[in-house]
Design an enzyme around this catalytic site. Structure first.
Site, PDB file in Angstrom:
ATOM      1  N   GLU A  78       0.819  -1.202   0.000  1.00 25.87           N
ATOM      2  CA  GLU A  78       0.000   0.000   0.000  1.00 25.87           C
ATOM      3  C   GLU A  78       0.859   1.261   0.000  1.00 25.87           C
ATOM      4  OE1 GLU A  78      -2.121  -3.167   2.548  1.00 25.87           O
ATOM      5  OE2 GLU A  78      -0.071  -2.553   2.020  1.00 25.87           O
ATOM      6  N   SER A 200      20.763 -40.824 -10.368  1.00 23.95           N
ATOM      7  CA  SER A 200      19.442 -40.200 -10.582  1.00 23.95           C
ATOM      8  C   SER A 200      19.488 -39.041 -11.569  1.00 23.95           C
ATOM      9  CB  SER A 200      18.876 -39.700  -9.244  1.00 23.95           C
ATOM     10  OG  SER A 200      19.720 -38.693  -8.694  1.00 23.95           O
TER      11      SER A 200
END
Length: 403
Positions: A78, A200
């Site tokens: 704001e 992996s």
């Protein structure tokens, strides 16, 4: 938004002698959508504060100011929007402010945002979602109304849902005192995270890896176990997308076996190691490398995972991103501490290999962990699947701050 809701949101504002402008559902969709885009651009910047955006329009529906929350201790959305309007030479008297989260009502590192809007004499504030921070919790909206400012709080719908999703971790920490826990894994179609020999890299493609770094960026902390540190020596930082800050890297290492030269301890960013039995010499060596070492209690001869989450909550961590091996993944899942599963599934069959999570066998199908798909998206050749525990998924649909 249904027409009957449009009618209930249709109000008038007066700015000097200008013709009153009608608040329409189109205006709400456009300007709150812009505010949400601003809030999204604050990912990786605002933690531990929520990601908030604000757009200010005049009586003709012209944008005269906008902004998003800055780093902790910096101005909130704001104030940034009000400053932007001032820099443009625009008056915000009688203007409408669209804010993705209820303006704060307390003094923290910055003054209350609701006071800034009151002092600026805006005419109306449209709020996508109320703030469940106990220091706010409706007080921001109440203060605005007391000052004679029209406050519109949006009913449930896509915009409040988007505002909630953007700050799901903040809501978790405010209500439960702990982060929203997201477990990430890259798996083959038959559910393997690695071959039996531990290889992996890479099960999934480049698009999935880049997306995974974007989710790391969202997190206040990325967590792994000592097994992964010793076996893979990962960095676990954000490299494939730009970020203003690196997440905290967390290692669960009950006996302080982390090597002082481990990649995860190196800059940029900070590292935190949780242990149960801190050896003084090992601790000194790790702290000499810049790591923080914290001692927590044991549970079943392992680190108490609930205590880990509560401590991270106290440290202001909103979202916790887990990238670990099957044993630690299984421990979190078995303890019921995972809120969301982030899976990248490759069109690949690996056969025997390492599992996603080491879990005890079940005797009945109905004893399995029930999840609900939150989203499914293709990224290159792979699928990204986000699934949530049914308790969390159902709560998402029934409350603006469900946790």
């Amino acid at each position: 938004m249904p027409q009957k809701q449009a009618a209930s949101l249709s109000v008038l504002i007066n700015v000097s002698d200008m013709k009153p402008a009608e608040l329409t559902t189109d205006a709400i969709d456009i300007f709150m959508g812009q505010a949400l885009a601003l809030a999204t651009s604050a990912i990786g910047l605002t933690d531990p504060n929520p990601r908030v955006g604000c757009v200010i329009t005049d009586a003709t529906g012209r944008v005269i100011g906008s902004g998003h929350t800055q780093q902790a201790g910096g101005p909130h959305a704001e104030v940034m929007a009000l400053r932007d309007a001032a820099a443009r030479g625009e008056s915000v008297v009688g203007a409408t402010a669209y804010v993705t989260l209820e303006p704060c009502a307390h003094y923290g590192r910055t003054p209350p945002c609701c006071d800034a809007l009151v002092n600026a004499k805006v005419g109306r504030v449209v709020i996508a979602l109320s703030d469940n921070n106990p220091q706010v919790a409706g007080q921001g909206a109440a203060r605005l109304r007391q000052a004679g400012i029209e406050v519109i709080e949006l009913p449930p719908g896509p915009l409040p849902t988007a505002a909630y999703e953007l700050n799901i971790g903040f809501f978790s920490r405010m209500q439960r005192g702990r982060p929203w826990v997201r477990l990430k894994a890259a798996v083959s179609l038959d559910g393997k995270t690695a071959l039996q020999n531990g290889v992996s890299q890479w099960i999934t493609g480049e698009a999935a890896r880049i997306d995974g770094h974007a989710w790391r960026k969202r997190a206040g902390a990325v967590l792994t176990g000592i097994g992964t540190v010793l076996g893979d020596d990962p960095r676990l930082d954000v490299r494939h997308v730009s970020t203003p800050h690196q997440p905290l890297r967390v290692i669960l290492d009950s006996q302080l076996r982390t090597p002082p030269d481990a990649a995860i301890l190196k800059p940029p960013g900070r590292a935190l190691i949780y242990c149960t039995r801190p050896d003084a010499e090992r601790r000194a060596a790790l702290e000499a490398m810049g790591a923080e070492v914290a001692q927590l209690p044991e549970a079943n001869r392992r680190l108490d995972l609930s205590a880990v989450l509560l401590d991270l909550g106290r440290r202001g961590i909103n979202e916790l991103h887990i990238e670990a091996g099957q044993d630690l993944n299984g421990a979190f899942v078995s303890a019921g501490l995972v809120d969301e599963f982030l899976y990248y599934v490759a069109p690949l069959i690996l056969g025997p290999g390492r599992e996603l999570a080491a879990l005890d066998p079940l005797a009945r199908l109905e004893d399995g962990l029930s999840l609900e798909f939150h989203s499914v998206q293709q990224l290159g050749p792979d699928l990204r699947i986000i699934a949530r525990r049914l308790t969390s998924a159902r709560a998402d649909k029934t409350s603006s701050s469900p946790l």
